[in-house]
Design a protein around this motif. Sequence first.
Motif, PDB file in Angstrom:
ATOM      1  N   SER A  68       0.830  -1.205   0.000  1.00 32.23           N
ATOM      2  CA  SER A  68       0.000   0.000   0.000  1.00 32.23           C
ATOM      3  C   SER A  68       0.865   1.256   0.000  1.00 32.23           C
ATOM      4  O   SER A  68       0.561   2.239  -0.688  1.00 32.23           O
ATOM      5  CB  SER A  68      -0.915   0.022   1.231  1.00 32.23           C
ATOM      6  OG  SER A  68      -1.781  -1.074   1.228  1.00 32.23           O
ATOM      7  N   LYS A  69       1.946   1.215   0.768  1.00 33.74           N
ATOM      8  CA  LYS A  69       2.847   2.369   0.835  1.00 33.74           C
ATOM      9  C   LYS A  69       3.471   2.641  -0.533  1.00 33.74           C
ATOM     10  O   LYS A  69       3.528   3.781  -0.990  1.00 33.74           O
ATOM     11  CB  LYS A  69       3.942   2.100   1.875  1.00 33.74           C
ATOM     12  CG  LYS A  69       4.876   3.279   2.083  1.00 33.74           C
ATOM     13  CD  LYS A  69       5.952   2.924   3.101  1.00 33.74           C
ATOM     14  CE  LYS A  69       6.917   4.087   3.253  1.00 33.74           C
ATOM     15  NZ  LYS A  69       8.034   3.762   4.173  1.00 33.74           N
ATOM     16  N   ARG A  70       3.909   1.550  -1.177  1.00 36.51           N
ATOM     17  CA  ARG A  70       4.516   1.702  -2.497  1.00 36.51           C
ATOM     18  C   ARG A  70       3.487   2.198  -3.507  1.00 36.51           C
ATOM     19  O   ARG A  70       3.784   3.032  -4.365  1.00 36.51           O
ATOM     20  CB  ARG A  70       5.101   0.357  -2.953  1.00 36.51           C
ATOM     21  CG  ARG A  70       5.958   0.455  -4.196  1.00 36.51           C
ATOM     22  CD  ARG A  70       6.866  -0.768  -4.275  1.00 36.51           C
ATOM     23  NE  ARG A  70       7.627  -0.786  -5.511  1.00 36.51           N
ATOM     24  CZ  ARG A  70       8.690  -0.034  -5.751  1.00 36.51           C
ATOM     25  NH1 ARG A  70       9.102   0.841  -4.862  1.00 36.51           N
ATOM     26  NH2 ARG A  70       9.338  -0.135  -6.893  1.00 36.51           N
ATOM     27  N   ARG A  71       2.253   1.725  -3.385  1.00 32.11           N
ATOM     28  CA  ARG A  71       1.183   2.159  -4.279  1.00 32.11           C
ATOM     29  C   ARG A  71       0.914   3.666  -4.109  1.00 32.11           C
ATOM     30  O   ARG A  71       0.741   4.394  -5.080  1.00 32.11           O
ATOM     31  CB  ARG A  71      -0.085   1.362  -4.013  1.00 32.11           C
ATOM     32  CG  ARG A  71      -1.211   1.656  -5.021  1.00 32.11           C
ATOM     33  CD  ARG A  71      -2.373   0.704  -4.859  1.00 32.11           C
ATOM     34  NE  ARG A  71      -3.008   0.824  -3.562  1.00 32.11           N
ATOM     35  CZ  ARG A  71      -3.063  -0.151  -2.652  1.00 32.11           C
ATOM     36  NH1 ARG A  71      -2.508  -1.311  -2.902  1.00 32.11           N
ATOM     37  NH2 ARG A  71      -3.663   0.031  -1.492  1.00 32.11           N
ATOM     38  N   ARG A  72       0.900   4.112  -2.843  1.00 24.38           N
ATOM     39  CA  ARG A  72       0.681   5.538  -2.584  1.00 24.38           C
ATOM     40  C   ARG A  72       1.813   6.392  -3.172  1.00 24.38           C
ATOM     41  O   ARG A  72       1.579   7.497  -3.659  1.00 24.38           O
ATOM     42  CB  ARG A  72       0.558   5.786  -1.076  1.00 24.38           C
ATOM     43  CG  ARG A  72      -0.747   5.267  -0.466  1.00 24.38           C
ATOM     44  CD  ARG A  72      -0.964   5.792   0.939  1.00 24.38           C
ATOM     45  NE  ARG A  72       0.072   5.338   1.863  1.00 24.38           N
ATOM     46  CZ  ARG A  72       0.007   4.210   2.566  1.00 24.38           C
ATOM     47  NH1 ARG A  72      -1.031   3.399   2.413  1.00 24.38           N
ATOM     48  NH2 ARG A  72       0.969   3.881   3.394  1.00 24.38           N
ATOM     49  N   GLU A  73       3.035   5.841  -3.114  1.00 24.09           N
ATOM     50  CA  GLU A  73       4.176   6.570  -3.690  1.00 24.09           C
ATOM     51  C   GLU A  73       4.030   6.699  -5.203  1.00 24.09           C
ATOM     52  O   GLU A  73       4.336   7.746  -5.780  1.00 24.09           O
ATOM     53  CB  GLU A  73       5.483   5.858  -3.335  1.00 24.09           C
ATOM     54  CG  GLU A  73       5.864   5.989  -1.863  1.00 24.09           C
ATOM     55  CD  GLU A  73       7.029   5.111  -1.475  1.00 24.09           C
ATOM     56  OE1 GLU A  73       7.460   4.287  -2.329  1.00 24.09           O
ATOM     57  OE2 GLU A  73       7.515   5.224  -0.337  1.00 24.09           O
ATOM     58  N   PHE A  74       3.566   5.623  -5.870  1.00 22.92           N
ATOM     59  CA  PHE A  74       3.347   5.672  -7.319  1.00 22.92           C
ATOM     60  C   PHE A  74       2.212   6.642  -7.667  1.00 22.92           C
ATOM     61  O   PHE A  74       2.268   7.334  -8.678  1.00 22.92           O
ATOM     62  CB  PHE A  74       3.040   4.278  -7.869  1.00 22.92           C
ATOM     63  CG  PHE A  74       4.272   3.450  -8.120  1.00 22.92           C
ATOM     64  CD1 PHE A  74       5.254   3.889  -9.003  1.00 22.92           C
ATOM     65  CD2 PHE A  74       4.453   2.217  -7.492  1.00 22.92           C
ATOM     66  CE1 PHE A  74       6.385   3.132  -9.242  1.00 22.92           C
ATOM     67  CE2 PHE A  74       5.584   1.462  -7.733  1.00 22.92           C
ATOM     68  CZ  PHE A  74       6.553   1.915  -8.600  1.00 22.92           C
TER      69      PHE A  74
END
Length: 540
Positions: free
Chosen positions: A483-489
């Motif tokens: 989820s964190k990586r998705r938010r960064e993208f």
Amino acid sequence: MFHTSYFRDSYNDFKSALKSYDKNFNESLFLKAIEVAETSHKDQFRASGDPYIVHPYEVCKSLIDLKLDTETVITGLLHDVIEDTSYSSEQLNKEFGSSIFNLVNGLTKIDFLEEKKITKSEKEAENFRKLLISTAKDIRVLIIKLADRLHNIKTIHFFKDVEKRKRVSNETLLIYAPLAERLGFENWKSTLENISFKNLHPDIYNRINDKINNTFKDLETSFKELKEIIDDHLSKDYIGTNILYRKKNPYSIWKKINKKNTDLNSISDIAAVRIVTKSTRDCYKVLGIIHRNFSAKVGRTKDYISNPKPNGYRSIHTDIIFNNKIFEIQIRSRAMNMIAENGIAAHWRYKYLNKDDENQNMYSWLRDAVNYVEEKNEKHLIVNRTSKQFFDEQIYVFSPKGDLFTLPIDSTPVDFAYTIHTDIGNKCSGALVNGQEVPLSTKLVSGDQVKIILNEKTTISPLWIRFVKKEKVRENIRYFFKSKRRREFEKLGKKILKYLAKSKEIEASEGMHDQILEQTDLKYKNKLFESVGRGFLSRK
């Protein structure tokens, strides 16, 4: 009236038992269920050569012995009619109502699996998934399934197919015996374990059984002497008890050998003395008298009365030395003894499964199991992972407020934090165990009091996956970083669109985002931003 001697000879006893404890006993419906079961299975036979009706009869008998309600008993009679006969689900629903229909349906294997090109293990996984989900809705589904498996395992020696015997025995040992233990059905659990163990490892079973029998003969004189001495001490304090002694079963000894990494000759406590009192207060009085008059092994006293097991089991265990031999003493009240032997059914706990806070905690393991199998698609892993995750040995730890939590053995403070709530796990920055700050990788033991230190600014570590014990916790940690990586993208994608709009002298507005979204197969803006950030969408 009856087509077989089984019900002809037993009906009055069954009726008398049901009327004695079920005020809603419906005799006409019970008689109808017997008739449907007898006629539907009329031309069918078991592997033993017996008429098939003997199986629903035995399931029905086991459920009545547990004092289960009429609906449950009727379901036990009819549990195979949809799956194995021409009797239809529509007929069942019409003649017996939705409650019994839903119970039977929860026990019926999934027919369409036969038409699909999937492996046997995948079929087992899907059927196990259905059983768990049905059980979460009504615990009686699982009780009936256990009664069904109990009779099947007792007659498994009639199967000529050795591989099938081993497969069913392994499944029973892996899944159904631990489920019986979780519901507190001690007698059923022992039967399921020992017959399965004997089928899978006959040589080891026979060696252990011979050792138990020979040792028990040597101990019998000491048992009688110990019983007389304990009786004498208790009578002086006017404490009425019933003292019994019993052999431990081969499979429990085998588990102890493996757990302690020792050999058969090193196992000394192959029998137990059980003292049944009239009240909880008397249990503690008896413990004091035992410890005053016998040498007790240090660290071998466990109080499951003040800290019950998740299945409701309550008792005090202590090891004493008498005549240079070790004896395990179990002290419990009459009510505790009834629950220890009959588990959930001893006080009809299933009726209040969705209403009682205590039982909500007791069956949290079941909800976790259901959540796990519903989220997973790796069908070949469902049975093995679920059984390992939820039926392994447990530890019991406490929150600072005194709430009891059950965790797999070797669990850590991180496992504890996520067990309380996902948000607690995600904000976990440290832990105090019994008042002392410890590393988050510390292995907890039963009786520990755990306090989680929270920090809103803390970022959890991906290294936690290496030491946490619960599979669900690993999934939560992976999801956090996903989820964190998705938010960064998403953030990157939004910046890219803003940059492109500026380079083309277009206003970067919500309207622009809506226009771009309409030209894609995506439904939501956050997915649009993520796709742009990942480079899945071109500059066009």
